[in-house]
Design an enzyme around this catalytic site. Structure first.
Site, short mmCIF file in Angstrom:
data_model
loop_
_atom_site.label_atom_id
_atom_site.label_comp_id
_atom_site.label_asym_id
_atom_site.label_seq_id
_atom_site.Cartn_x
_atom_site.Cartn_y
_atom_site.Cartn_z
N LYS A 218 46.19 47.93 39.47
CA LYS A 218 45.95 46.89 39.47
C LYS A 218 44.94 46.37 39.68
O LYS A 218 44.53 46.35 40.60
CB LYS A 218 46.62 46.18 40.56
CG LYS A 218 47.22 43.85 40.41
CD LYS A 218 47.96 43.94 41.58
CE LYS A 218 48.30 42.40 41.46
NZ LYS A 218 48.62 42.17 39.98
N1 PPE Z 1 52.27 42.52 35.83
C1 PPE Z 1 51.37 42.68 35.59
C2 PPE Z 1 50.31 42.70 34.44
C3 PPE Z 1 51.56 41.46 36.35
O1 PPE Z 1 49.75 40.87 36.94
C4 PPE Z 1 52.32 41.44 38.13
C5 PPE Z 1 52.05 40.27 38.96
C6 PPE Z 1 53.26 41.74 37.66
C7 PPE Z 1 53.76 42.49 36.41
C8 PPE Z 1 54.53 41.94 39.44
O2 PPE Z 1 54.25 42.34 39.83
P1 PPE Z 1 54.77 42.20 41.43
O3 PPE Z 1 53.64 41.04 42.20
O4 PPE Z 1 54.24 43.25 42.12
O5 PPE Z 1 56.12 41.84 41.47
N2 PPE Z 1 50.53 39.31 38.87
C9 PPE Z 1 49.62 38.86 39.55
C10 PPE Z 1 48.73 37.76 39.60
C11 PPE Z 1 48.93 36.79 39.45
C12 PPE Z 1 47.74 35.57 38.86
O6 PPE Z 1 47.65 35.06 38.01
O7 PPE Z 1 47.04 36.22 39.81
C13 PPE Z 1 50.90 38.62 41.33
O8 PPE Z 1 52.03 37.46 40.86
O9 PPE Z 1 50.65 38.00 41.98
#
Ligand code: PPE
Length: 307
Positions: free
Chosen positions: A160
């Site tokens: 990430k």
């Molecule tokens: N894919 C991506 C590309 C992504 O950024 C997130 C989280 C997810 C999947 C889901 O991951 P999880 O949060 O572990 O379930 N995106 C984060 C960032 C949002 C933002 O705008 O900043 C979040 O949901 O916190």
């Protein structure tokens, strides 16, 4: 309320500092070249006080992201976990969104960073429904992006990492510019990858489907939902998914820490089923909010109580 009011204290390199003091130099390396690693974590109000959801899993992913990026975080996982608790207490939040971030400071420019100049913050603020107040109930509109989710040999999708989000921002800007709420990116083979900041699931004839994790982020909410699907006795199939499978799905929903479980009611102008939140999405949302607010004994181990 402004961000400054909601986030009076920020943990910065081991100490809580006030909003005004949480500054970095304009020549910070990460600002110029986009390398940093971060997390998005939420805390919810429960009967036993504020609880941070799956904190250890988020911190582990942060350290894995740093390992992939070959960045040295000079604090222990325990210290980072404690920082989350300290921040939420200092700001007196009952529920909040956290942003831990490790980035390179300003000791050196040029593509190669100074590995001894890694700065770490943990901030928190109140962040309501990510995709709008009515999104959880009514669903959102989405578009298949003209941008592909980056190939695994251009970027590393298990991390990430901040720079990976240029891909998301291009896709999101395009979607919003064209009047949609969110973008869905295909992989370079043409199969569904994920949203700009969410994983994706579809429901068809009572079964759930989701893309594999080759290019999508290994979402912690995705993993939570997989547990819930099993608990409800439903079947989940991980496979390549095409855009037309989404068009004819009975239900589509996004998962993410910020987005929680958000239904998609329309894709590329095509109404999904009857355009309303589907029954399985609703069931999963209820089960999800029960867990994060401490109402499910089975998953107490996923909650870190602040007090
Ligand atoms: N894919 C991506 C590309 C992504 O950024 C997130 C989280 C997810 C999947 C889901 O991951 P999880 O949060 O572990 O379930 N995106 C984060 C960032 C949002 C933002 O705008 O900043 C979040 O949901 O916190």
């Amino acid at each position: 309320m402004s961000m400054a009011e909601q986030s009076s204290y920020i943990w910065y390199n081991g100490e809580l500092v006030d909003w005004e003091s949480a500054q970095t130099h304009v020549l910070s390396h990460s600002l110029h070249y986009g390398m940093g690693v971060f997390e998005g974590v939420r805390a919810y109000e429960t009967d036993k006080g504020t609880a941070i959801f799956r904190l250890e899993d988020h911190t582990n992913r942060l350290f894995n992201s740093a390992k992939i990026a070959r960045m040295k975080i000079s604090y222990s996982r325990e210290k980072i976990n404690q920082a989350h608790k300290d921040v939420v207490k200092a700001n007196k939040h009952s529920s909040c969104y956290f942003r831990p971030l490790a980035f390179y400071g300003s000791s050196k420019l040029g593509v190669l960073p100074d590995e001894d100049d890694v700065q770490v913050i943990v901030a928190a603020w109140e962040w309501g429904a990510y995709l709008g107040d009515e999104a959880l109930e009514k669903g959102i509109t989405a578009k298949i992006s003209s941008f592909c989710r980056m190939h695994v040999n251009s970027m590393m999708c298990k991390a990430k990492a901040t720079g990976n989000y240029l891909n998301s921002i291009y896709a999101k800007k395009e979607a919003v510019r064209e009047g949609y709420d969110e973008a869905i990116l295909l992989d370079t083979q043409g199969y569904i990858a994920e949203g700009s900041g969410e994983n994706i699931f579809l429901v068809s004839k009572g079964k759930l489907y989701t893309p594999s994790l080759v290019v999508a982020l290994d979402g912690i909410t995705r993993n939570t939902v997989i547990h819930l699907i099993q608990d409800l006795g439903l079947e989940l199939i991980e496979k390549d998914i095409t855009r037309d499978e989404l068009y004819i799905a009975d239900e589509i929903f996004f998962t993410g820490t910020a987005a929680e479980i958000t239904p998609v009611s329309e894709l590329d102008g095509i109404t999904i089923s009857n355009g309303k939140r589907g029954p399985i999405t609703k069931q999963l949302q209820k089960a999800f909010f029960d867990i994060v607010t401490g109402k499910n004994e089975k998953y107490q181990h996923w909650l870190t109580y602040v007090d």
